[in-house]
Design an enzyme around this catalytic site. Structure first.
Site, PDB file in Angstrom:
ATOM      1  CG  MET A   1      22.728  12.115   2.849  1.00 40.20           C
ATOM      2  SD  MET A   1      23.900  13.255   2.065  1.00 40.20           S
ATOM      3  CE  MET A   1      22.903  13.935   0.736  1.00 40.20           C
TER       4      MET A   1
ATOM      5  CG  PHE B   1      -9.668  -9.707  11.254  1.00 41.12           C
ATOM      6  CD1 PHE B   1      -8.401 -10.131  11.648  1.00 41.12           C
ATOM      7  CD2 PHE B   1      -9.977  -9.682   9.899  1.00 41.12           C
ATOM      8  CE1 PHE B   1      -7.467 -10.547  10.699  1.00 41.12           C
ATOM      9  CE2 PHE B   1      -9.053 -10.105   8.955  1.00 41.12           C
ATOM     10  CZ  PHE B   1      -7.796 -10.535   9.355  1.00 41.12           C
ATOM     11  CD  GLN B   2      -7.272  -7.381   7.569  1.00 37.54           C
ATOM     12  OE1 GLN B   2      -8.179  -7.120   6.791  1.00 37.54           O
ATOM     13  NE2 GLN B   2      -6.117  -7.888   7.169  1.00 37.54           N
TER      14      GLN B   2
ATOM     15  CD  GLU C   1      -1.801  -2.361   1.589  1.00 37.05           C
ATOM     16  OE1 GLU C   1      -0.609  -2.638   1.883  1.00 37.05           O
ATOM     17  OE2 GLU C   1      -2.732  -3.178   1.717  1.00 37.05           O
TER      18      GLU C   1
ATOM     19  CE  LYS D   1     -17.365  -6.583   3.748  1.00 40.82           C
ATOM     20  NZ  LYS D   1     -16.759  -7.896   3.964  1.00 40.82           N
TER      21      LYS D   1
END
Lengths: 163, 582
Positions: free
Chosen positions: B488, B113-114, B51, B163
């Protein structure tokens, strides 16, 4: 210097957390904070006191204004204003102390709003300084619990903070 | 009256908004939305491999096109993985709408969940966010999100969608609003006329002026007006890292980038100036060096759409809040009028001696005057790799970058003549940005050359996107400046930690990037000798429909110069090489 900033914001879930989050995220101080809905149920009024130099206060007001949920704000300390804070104090009050505390409360134009056999609950309103002075006058030994509302304020005269 | 489910509303709203690509990754809470997108089939979706890459790809797309990038992720880990990319877009003021799934409304707060509090977790790094409560609110919320993301000072907006409100069986009336208004949001659309007048007065009377422009000019569509104004006045221009391309990089009046790795002439011109016109720039700490030593003799005019950037770190004399395009157009008109009426303005004599001084700085230490790196080292210098890239692409490529030495070399040596061609994570400094951002750019401009300048450190942070490039045939060119170190970090360790390379060395752990590229079906080209560089680069860019991974072995010990001396240095205090100070 201490500033009182009064904010009109959308009465939406999450709006308060954006304001509070802004202060912690950018390292600004909040000394006191109070918030409640206004006569227009779509708006909340939040009043906070903060301390900072001119640049910090300017950034605070700009950053607050930038929040999408903030509709309008005013730094009350920029003009003549009235500020009040409400304090509830529970004190131990036995024997001779009972009369003394009653006298002290009267002097500060407070009220005893609950009485127990050994305890008074007092209500005092005024500026934050006045509330501090009251606590000093009563003395640490007697004080059992202190609840302060945080400062509310309004500009003097015709000036109003509204849409 | 059209009745749609919540999922269909999301799909339809994106279509009505004219969205060209969605970058995303499906999961439990967004399955209704994905099904609706699948069935409508109108807006192409790019399935990334992580993502974070979805946000960077949307970001790259937005930077290159000026349109709003769109991301769709699921709840929980999908949402948290997007955070780095949202923060990247926030720091650089990139318009982006992130749609995240959320667990069903009745489960919110139950550690379902999630589940993660996406609105909470993203709060400090978004312009605004919404948790949609009702299906009927989906169209207007999405409209508001696009409006907020793209107007005023742009930024990312999160729309968190539980949802249950996207359930396919619950249908509601769908109306996509033409316009939205928010009573609490009114970005300035003009600069204050009185302030602009004062600014023009100060500007025209300058003896040692500099125009310092940033990402706001690129994003605010102010490049042409800036160029016209600078040319009208014959004033020197410097750009921030984010502002490169805002003024033509090969123009005589251009001093190069300023700041920590800015050019000698740009940093000196700033330090010695008497008037600075700052446009769409934010006096970042990587620009100013020590704030109380910043440009001691300069009066500052600051144009910005966002009042909070004004006087945040550096006090200014004439602030102007407004969109750069409108303010610059007002200023240009006034400058022309004033110059026509008073031919003595600006002071040409003063300007001539100012330019003489600048040219002297250029001759002495300017990186565009002559090479300031060792030409006979026997190694490929990273600077040479960028110069070769510049030549081979004739300066016309879109160049994305990751973060580190390669980013600074690209900023210094690829001379951008157009805005929106230089695409890098300036504010947040996000390693892993380059490859997914390049995907977003290439999808928007399939016929253009798109190069991702990276290093062997950064590229490994989103290297999984090689697979996305295979799936959607995205033939970007990866220019990997491989020095086997986190360059760097190593440079700082060389300069400040006596060369103790704490965790900046890969030793023998690097993959064979050529085989890796080939494993994904791409082309790999290894370059170890300077003599092979240009031909290899030409070959890479001639393979128009292939992704080419160029693994270029560069001098392992090169440093980026100039470099501000910090802490406690001023703009003009710089290291010019490993041994030479200004």
């Amino acid at each position: 210097m201490r500033h009182i900033i009064s904010v009109l914001m959308e009465n939406e879930p999450g709006a308060l957390s954006r304001v509070v989050g802004l202060f912690s995220q950018r390292g600004y101080n909040i000394e006191s904070l109070n918030v409640a809905p206004t006569e227009d149920s779509s708006l909340s009024r939040l009043t906070l006191t903060t301390v900072g130099d001119e640049r910090t206060i300017e950034q605070i007001t700009k950053q607050l204004n930038k929040l999408i949920d903030v509709v309008k704000l005013v730094d009350l300390t920029e003009g003549a204003h009235i500020e009040r804070e409400l304090m509830l104090v529970k004190v131990r009050a036995t024997g001779a102390q009972r009369a003394e505390i009653k006298r002290c409360t009267d002097i500060f134009r407070g009220q005893i709003i609950d009485v127990g056999t050994s305890v008074y609950t007092l209500q005092i309103t005024g500026t934050a300084d006045k509330l501090d002075a009251f606590l000093e006058a009563v003395g640490d030994a007697a004080v059992l619990e202190v609840v302060r509302s945080g400062v509310s304020g309004v500009a003097r005269g015709e000036k109003v903070l509204s849409l | 009256m059209e009745m749609l489910s919540g999922g269909e509303m999301v799909a339809r709203a994106l279509e009505d908004e004219g969205v060209e690509f969605i970058f995303g990754y499906p999961g439990g809470t967004v399955l209704h939305i994905y099904d609706a997108l699948f069935q409508s089939g109108k807006v192409p979706h790019i399935l990334v491999r992580h993502e974070q890459a979805a946000t960077h790809a949307a970001d790259g797309y937005a930077r290159a096109t000026g349109k709003t990038g769109v991301v769709l992720v699921t709840s929980g880990p999908g949402a948290t993985n997007a955070i780095t990319g949202i923060a990247t877009a926030y720091m650089d003021s990139i318009p982006m709408v992130v749609l995240s799934g959320q667990v069903q409304s009745h489960l919110i707060g139950d550690d379902a969940f999630q589940e993660t509090d996406m609105v909470g977790i993203s709060r400090p790094i978004v312009k605004h966010s919404f948790l949609v409560k009702k299906t009927e609110d989906i169209p207007s919320t999405i409209k508001k999100a696009f409006y907020l993301a793209s107007s005023g000072r742009p930024g990312p907006v999160v729309v968190d969608i539980p949802k249950d409100i996207t359930n396919p069986t619950d249908k509601y009336e769908y109306i996509y609003p033409e316009k939205v208004k928010l009573r609490s949001y009114t970005p300035a659309n003009r600069g204050h006329a009185g302030q602009i007048k004062k600014a023009v007065q100060l500007l025209l009377n300058a003896k040692r002026p500099v125009i310092y422009s940033g990402g706001g000019v690129v994003q605010g569509g102010g490049s042409e007006l800036l160029t016209a104004l600078a040319r009208e006045l014959n004033y020197p221009v410097t750009n921030t890292l984010m502002g490169l391309g805002g003024y033509p990089g090969t123009d005589r009046q251009f001093l190069g980038m300023l700041g920590m790795h800015g050019t000698y002439e740009a940093n000196n011109a700033m330090h010695h100036s008497d008037v600075i016109l700052a446009i769409g720039a934010r006096f970042d700490d990587r620009v100013t060096n020590t704030p109380n030593k910043f440009c001691p003799t300069a009066k500052i005019i600051h144009i910005d759409i966002d009042p909070t950037t004004i006087a945040k770190t550096i006090d200014v004399d004439i602030p102007i809040v407004g969109p750069v395009e409108s303010v610059l157009s007002d200023m240009l008109k006034q400058v022309k009028d004033r110059c026509a009426k008073t031919p003595a303005l600006p002071d040409r004599e003063a300007l001539q001696s100012w330019w003489q001084q600048i040219d002297e700085w250029r001759e002495n230490h300017g990186i565009y005057h002559s090479p300031r790196y060792d030409l006979d080292s026997g190694f490929i210098k990273p600077q040479q790799a960028i110069e070769t890239l510049y030549r081979v692409t004739e300066g016309n490529a879109f160049v994305t970058s990751d973060v580190g030495q390669h980013q600074m070399f690209a900023a210094q040596y690829y001379r951008f003549n157009q805005p929106r061609r230089w695409i890098n994570s300036g504010g947040l400094g996000t390693m892993g940005f380059g490859l997914p951002a390049a995907m977003g750019v290439k999808l928007a401009f399939p016929d253009a050359d798109v190069a991702c300048v990276t290093g062997e450190g950064s590229i490994q942070m989103c290297i999984q996107e090689l697979s996305t490039c295979t799936q959607y045939k995205v033939p970007v060119k990866i220019i990997n400046l491989n020095n086997g170190y986190l360059g760097m970090v190593k440079q700082w360790q060389d300069m400040q930690y006596s060369g103790r390379y704490a965790q900046s060395v890969y030793e023998d752990s690097l993959p064979d990037f050529i085989k890796l590229a080939e494993a994904y079906g791409h082309v790999g080209i290894k370059v170890e000798k300077l003599d092979d560089l240009e031909d290899a680069m030409k070959e890479a860019f001639s393979l128009k429909d292939r992704l080419v991974f160029m693994d270029i072995y560069v001098d392992r010990h090169e440093h980026v110069y100039p470099m501000h001396i910090a802490p406690n240095g001023s703009m003009r205090d710089m290291w010019l090489s490993k041994t030479e100070r200004s």
